[in-house]
Design an enzyme around this catalytic site. Structure first.
Site, PDB file in Angstrom:
ATOM      1  N   TYR A  51      15.793 -22.350   1.377  1.00  0.00           N
ATOM      2  CA  TYR A  51      15.772 -21.224   2.332  1.00  0.00           C
ATOM      3  C   TYR A  51      16.976 -21.240   3.284  1.00  0.00           C
ATOM      4  O   TYR A  51      17.750 -20.274   3.306  1.00  0.00           O
ATOM      5  CB  TYR A  51      14.431 -21.173   3.096  1.00  0.00           C
ATOM      6  CG  TYR A  51      14.426 -20.112   4.179  1.00  0.00           C
ATOM      7  CD1 TYR A  51      14.344 -18.759   3.865  1.00  0.00           C
ATOM      8  CD2 TYR A  51      14.546 -20.472   5.523  1.00  0.00           C
ATOM      9  CE1 TYR A  51      14.378 -17.788   4.859  1.00  0.00           C
ATOM     10  CE2 TYR A  51      14.583 -19.503   6.527  1.00  0.00           C
ATOM     11  CZ  TYR A  51      14.491 -18.167   6.186  1.00  0.00           C
ATOM     12  OH  TYR A  51      14.537 -17.205   7.170  1.00  0.00           O
ATOM     13  N   LYS A  74      20.173 -18.563   3.432  1.00  0.00           N
ATOM     14  CA  LYS A  74      20.493 -17.762   4.623  1.00  0.00           C
ATOM     15  C   LYS A  74      21.936 -18.028   5.057  1.00  0.00           C
ATOM     16  O   LYS A  74      22.647 -17.119   5.501  1.00  0.00           O
ATOM     17  CB  LYS A  74      19.526 -18.079   5.780  1.00  0.00           C
ATOM     18  CG  LYS A  74      18.083 -17.672   5.562  1.00  0.00           C
ATOM     19  CD  LYS A  74      17.869 -16.194   5.312  1.00  0.00           C
ATOM     20  CE  LYS A  74      17.968 -15.320   6.532  1.00  0.00           C
ATOM     21  NZ  LYS A  74      17.620 -13.900   6.235  1.00  0.00           N
TER      22      LYS A  74
HETATM   23  N1  LIG Z   1       9.881 -15.295  10.610  1.00  0.00           N
HETATM   24  C1  LIG Z   1      10.789 -15.975  11.290  1.00  0.00           C
HETATM   25  O1  LIG Z   1      10.468 -16.808  12.138  1.00  0.00           O
HETATM   26  C2  LIG Z   1      12.239 -15.702  11.043  1.00  0.00           C
HETATM   27  C3  LIG Z   1      12.699 -14.789  10.096  1.00  0.00           C
HETATM   28  N2  LIG Z   1      14.038 -14.573   9.934  1.00  0.00           N
HETATM   29  C4  LIG Z   1      14.544 -13.591   8.967  1.00  0.00           C
HETATM   30  O2  LIG Z   1      14.005 -12.325   9.301  1.00  0.00           O
HETATM   31  C5  LIG Z   1      13.851 -11.532   8.146  1.00  0.00           C
HETATM   32  C6  LIG Z   1      12.454 -10.959   8.120  1.00  0.00           C
HETATM   33  O3  LIG Z   1      11.540 -12.035   8.070  1.00  0.00           O
HETATM   34  P1  LIG Z   1       9.983 -11.819   8.264  1.00  0.00           P
HETATM   35  O4  LIG Z   1       9.721 -10.478   8.789  1.00  0.00           O
HETATM   36  O5  LIG Z   1       9.471 -13.006   8.987  1.00  0.00           O
HETATM   37  O6  LIG Z   1       9.491 -11.942   6.757  1.00  0.00           O
HETATM   38  P2  LIG Z   1       8.500 -11.015   5.940  1.00  0.00           P
HETATM   39  O7  LIG Z   1       8.214 -11.743   4.672  1.00  0.00           O
HETATM   40  O8  LIG Z   1       7.347 -10.602   6.774  1.00  0.00           O
HETATM   41  O9  LIG Z   1       9.382  -9.738   5.647  1.00  0.00           O
HETATM   42  C7  LIG Z   1      10.325  -9.677   4.642  1.00  0.00           C
HETATM   43  C8  LIG Z   1      10.219  -8.331   3.967  1.00  0.00           C
HETATM   44  O10 LIG Z   1      11.200  -8.280   2.926  1.00  0.00           O
HETATM   45  C9  LIG Z   1      10.609  -7.719   1.794  1.00  0.00           C
HETATM   46  N3  LIG Z   1      11.264  -8.190   0.587  1.00  0.00           N
HETATM   47  C10 LIG Z   1      11.206  -9.431   0.051  1.00  0.00           C
HETATM   48  N4  LIG Z   1      11.883  -9.469  -1.091  1.00  0.00           N
HETATM   49  C11 LIG Z   1      12.394  -8.233  -1.285  1.00  0.00           C
HETATM   50  C12 LIG Z   1      13.173  -7.654  -2.302  1.00  0.00           C
HETATM   51  N5  LIG Z   1      13.548  -8.350  -3.378  1.00  0.00           N
HETATM   52  N6  LIG Z   1      13.529  -6.364  -2.178  1.00  0.00           N
HETATM   53  C13 LIG Z   1      13.124  -5.638  -1.109  1.00  0.00           C
HETATM   54  N7  LIG Z   1      12.374  -6.122  -0.135  1.00  0.00           N
HETATM   55  C14 LIG Z   1      12.011  -7.413  -0.219  1.00  0.00           C
HETATM   56  C15 LIG Z   1       9.162  -8.172   1.821  1.00  0.00           C
HETATM   57  O11 LIG Z   1       8.346  -7.330   1.015  1.00  0.00           O
HETATM   58  C16 LIG Z   1       8.863  -8.109   3.300  1.00  0.00           C
HETATM   59  O12 LIG Z   1       8.333  -6.851   3.645  1.00  0.00           O
HETATM   60  C17 LIG Z   1      14.185 -12.428   6.954  1.00  0.00           C
HETATM   61  O13 LIG Z   1      15.476 -12.123   6.498  1.00  0.00           O
HETATM   62  C18 LIG Z   1      14.129 -13.842   7.530  1.00  0.00           C
HETATM   63  O14 LIG Z   1      15.002 -14.698   6.852  1.00  0.00           O
HETATM   64  C19 LIG Z   1      14.948 -15.205  10.706  1.00  0.00           C
HETATM   65  C20 LIG Z   1      14.559 -16.105  11.653  1.00  0.00           C
HETATM   66  C21 LIG Z   1      13.185 -16.435  11.897  1.00  0.00           C
HETATM   67  C1  LIG Z   2       3.722 -30.501  11.078  1.00  0.00           C
HETATM   68  C2  LIG Z   2       2.783 -29.350  11.245  1.00  0.00           C
HETATM   69  C3  LIG Z   2       1.596 -29.798  12.045  1.00  0.00           C
HETATM   70  O1  LIG Z   2       0.953 -28.864  12.824  1.00  0.00           O
HETATM   71  C4  LIG Z   2       3.493 -28.195  11.917  1.00  0.00           C
HETATM   72  C5  LIG Z   2       4.177 -27.339  10.888  1.00  0.00           C
HETATM   73  C6  LIG Z   2       4.834 -26.191  11.564  1.00  0.00           C
HETATM   74  C7  LIG Z   2       5.766 -25.453  10.595  1.00  0.00           C
HETATM   75  C8  LIG Z   2       4.940 -24.708   9.597  1.00  0.00           C
HETATM   76  C9  LIG Z   2       6.696 -24.559  11.395  1.00  0.00           C
HETATM   77  C10 LIG Z   2       7.480 -25.375  12.439  1.00  0.00           C
HETATM   78  C11 LIG Z   2       8.822 -24.698  12.606  1.00  0.00           C
HETATM   79  C12 LIG Z   2       8.729 -23.436  11.788  1.00  0.00           C
HETATM   80  C13 LIG Z   2      10.032 -22.784  11.296  1.00  0.00           C
HETATM   81  C14 LIG Z   2      10.964 -22.494  12.444  1.00  0.00           C
HETATM   82  O2  LIG Z   2      10.326 -21.679  13.406  1.00  0.00           O
HETATM   83  C15 LIG Z   2      12.243 -21.820  11.991  1.00  0.00           C
HETATM   84  C16 LIG Z   2      12.100 -20.771  10.961  1.00  0.00           C
HETATM   85  C17 LIG Z   2      13.092 -19.842  10.841  1.00  0.00           C
HETATM   86  C18 LIG Z   2      13.126 -18.937   9.782  1.00  0.00           C
HETATM   87  O3  LIG Z   2      14.135 -18.276   9.548  1.00  0.00           O
HETATM   88  C19 LIG Z   2      11.952 -18.799   8.892  1.00  0.00           C
HETATM   89  C20 LIG Z   2      10.728 -19.496   9.362  1.00  0.00           C
HETATM   90  C21 LIG Z   2      11.016 -20.882   9.943  1.00  0.00           C
HETATM   91  C22 LIG Z   2      11.591 -21.740   8.816  1.00  0.00           C
HETATM   92  C23 LIG Z   2       9.720 -21.483  10.526  1.00  0.00           C
HETATM   93  C24 LIG Z   2       8.690 -21.773   9.410  1.00  0.00           C
HETATM   94  C25 LIG Z   2       7.444 -22.539   9.883  1.00  0.00           C
HETATM   95  C26 LIG Z   2       7.815 -23.837  10.618  1.00  0.00           C
HETATM   96  C27 LIG Z   2       8.485 -24.803   9.657  1.00  0.00           C
END
Ligand SMILES: NC(=O)C1=CN([C@@H]2O[C@H](COP(=O)(O)OP(=O)(O)OC[C@H]3O[C@@H](n4cnc5c(N)ncnc54)[C@H](O)[C@@H]3O)[C@@H](O)[C@H]2O)C=CC1
Ligand SMILES: C[C@@H](CO)CCC[C@@H](C)[C@H]1CC[C@H]2[C@@H]3[C@H](O)CC4=CC(=O)CC[C@]4(C)[C@H]3CC[C@]12C
EC number: 1.1.1.-
Length: 372
Positions: A162, A166
């Site tokens: 992952y 990214k």
């Molecule tokens: N959740 C987090 O804590 C973080 C997320 N991100 C980034 O933010 C973005 C959004 O993440 P989330 O909303 O958490 O994930 P999510 O899984 O909820 O949303 C991702 C969306 O992309 C769509 N998708 C996946 N594969 C696809 C494809 N082949 N074609 C078209 N659409 C597709 C999915 O159907 C989904 O709706 C991602 O790029 C992720 O890397 C960055 C930092 C932290």
């Molecule tokens: C050891 C476990 C006992 O409770 C706790 C496990 C927690 C994990 C599932 C999360 C801890 C940190 C998270 C990640 C972090 O917030 C950074 C992220 C950034 C992204 O772009 C995608 C999601 C994630 C990798 C996020 C995923 C879940 C954790 C690893």
């Protein structure tokens, strides 16, 4: 972008617009971008709320739902034709081993390449990419990143698919800045790096909550309280995307090819203590002031989980929360402190910490199967 103070003329496309973050970006654009004429929501899986939005909530803006796959170059180009701005947030967020490394690479890297190529082909000039803090770290050596900013030196070493994907995708986006698009004008790109996002719709928070309910309203501390983990409210992440998209034309020379950490005033806490800010008011308690199991035992369990995942793969997909990677991330301090986004395009969080917290608590309380 055309000067359109009064008449809405702009066409935006949001890839991944039905995801956790994508939905917030879509709703934020409808609320905060008065120049919007059409909003295209592109996703592999279209959500039902989109139908309601199309009929009720979008006002004069035309919302177009496009079921498509970013790995299919022709689908991306077809969806993008005629759009001014693309917010590319689609991605495969998988740190639990649900998807293969090849699939993660295909969606996150090839998908991004397709979006860039489609910009060039269709003449779309502005590209905002959702990157991640994971592009920087935590690294495999467990080095802390304490209150770092975009210029803080850090040894970024990745092995997990992952963060690798990214990092590669972000590099593609930044390198594409300045490329000539159809029509001869330069492409302007920029990448946002959210830390761990939380808020309404957050799947991992949902999982923790349900686990707490299953354990009789208790969760057991696994990570020392001293480890700080950066978190940011989803509404503020969405707001930063909207603001960047709005400012990218006027400030192309300053913002083009730049990265910005996505931050707000959420407190620095351990991953578990932070989650308790929301789960506690919903009846879940975190047991222990210190981790109940020693680190070496957790590491052993995580390794065992990884082995089991590998052994069981031909039969069943075993994807526990605890694996060597999630344990390492949760156990490494990674916090950002920066004002680059404020200096470059006037970003200020739209939601205070109190509001972000209240909204998230309300969401947990009204979640299906909640204790209330
Ligand atoms: N959740 C987090 O804590 C973080 C997320 N991100 C980034 O933010 C973005 C959004 O993440 P989330 O909303 O958490 O994930 P999510 O899984 O909820 O949303 C991702 C969306 O992309 C769509 N998708 C996946 N594969 C696809 C494809 N082949 N074609 C078209 N659409 C597709 C999915 O159907 C989904 O709706 C991602 O790029 C992720 O890397 C960055 C930092 C932290
Ligand atoms: C050891 C476990 C006992 O409770 C706790 C496990 C927690 C994990 C599932 C999360 C801890 C940190 C998270 C990640 C972090 O917030 C950074 C992220 C950034 C992204 O772009 C995608 C999601 C994630 C990798 C996020 C995923 C879940 C954790 C690893």
């Amino acid at each position: 972008m055309a000067d359109s103070a009064q008449v809405p003329t702009l066409v935006y496309l949001v890839t991944g617009g039905c995801g956790f973050l994508g939905e917030h970006i879509v709703r934020m654009l409808l609320e905060r971008e008065p120049r919007l004429r059409e909003l295209r929501v592109f996703d592999l899986h279209l959500s039902s709320w989109l139908e309601e939005l199309k009929t009720e909530g979008a006002g004069p803006v035309q919302v177009t739902a496009i079921q498509g796959d970013v790995t299919q170059a022709h689908e991306v180009a077809a969806a993008m034709a005629g759009s001014h701005v693309v917010i590319h947030t689609a991605g495969l967020v998988d740190v639990f081993g649900k998807a293969s490394p090849k699939t993660i690479h295909k969606v996150n890297v090839q998908g991004t390449r397709n979006v860039i190529d489609a910009c060039v082909q269709t003449g779309t000039r502005f590209l905002v990419y959702t990157s991640s803090m994971e592009v920087v770290g935590p690294n495999t050596k467990g080095h802390p990143f304490y209150r770092g900013n975009e210029d803080t030196p850090y040894e970024a070493v990745h092995r997990h698919p992952y963060p690798c994907s990214k990092a590669l995708a972000e590099q593609l986006v930044l390198e594409a800045n300045g490329r000539k698009v159809n029509g001869g004008l330069p492409l302007v790109t920029c990448a946002l790096r959210p830390t761990g996002i939380y808020g309404e719709g957050h799947q991992v928070m949902r999982d923790f909550y349900h686990q707490g309910l299953r354990f009789g309203g208790r969760l057991f501390r696994a990570v020392p309280a001293s480890v700080e983990h950066g978190r940011v409210y989803v509404g503020n992440v969405a707001w930063m995307h909207v603001l960047v998209a709005q400012e990218l034309e006027q400030r192309a020379a300053l913002m083009g090819g730049q990265v910005y950490f996505c931050y707000d005033k959420s407190p620095y806490k351990s991953y578990e203590d932070f989650n308790m800010e929301f789960l506690n008011p919903c009846g879940i308690r975190l047991i222990g002031t210190h981790p109940l199991l020693p680190y070496w035992l957790l590491a052993l369990l995580a390794a065992l989980n990884a082995l089991l995942q590998w052994l069981l793969r031909p039969l069943v997909l075993y994807t526990p929360l605890l694996n060597p990677y999630t344990l390492a991330v949760a156990n490494t301090t990674f916090t950002v402190s920066t004002n680059k986004a404020q200096r470059h395009f006037g970003y200020k969080p739209l939601f205070s910490w109190e509001e972000s917290r209240a909204r998230t608590i309300h969401w947990v309380q009204t979640m299906e199967g909640s204790a209330r």
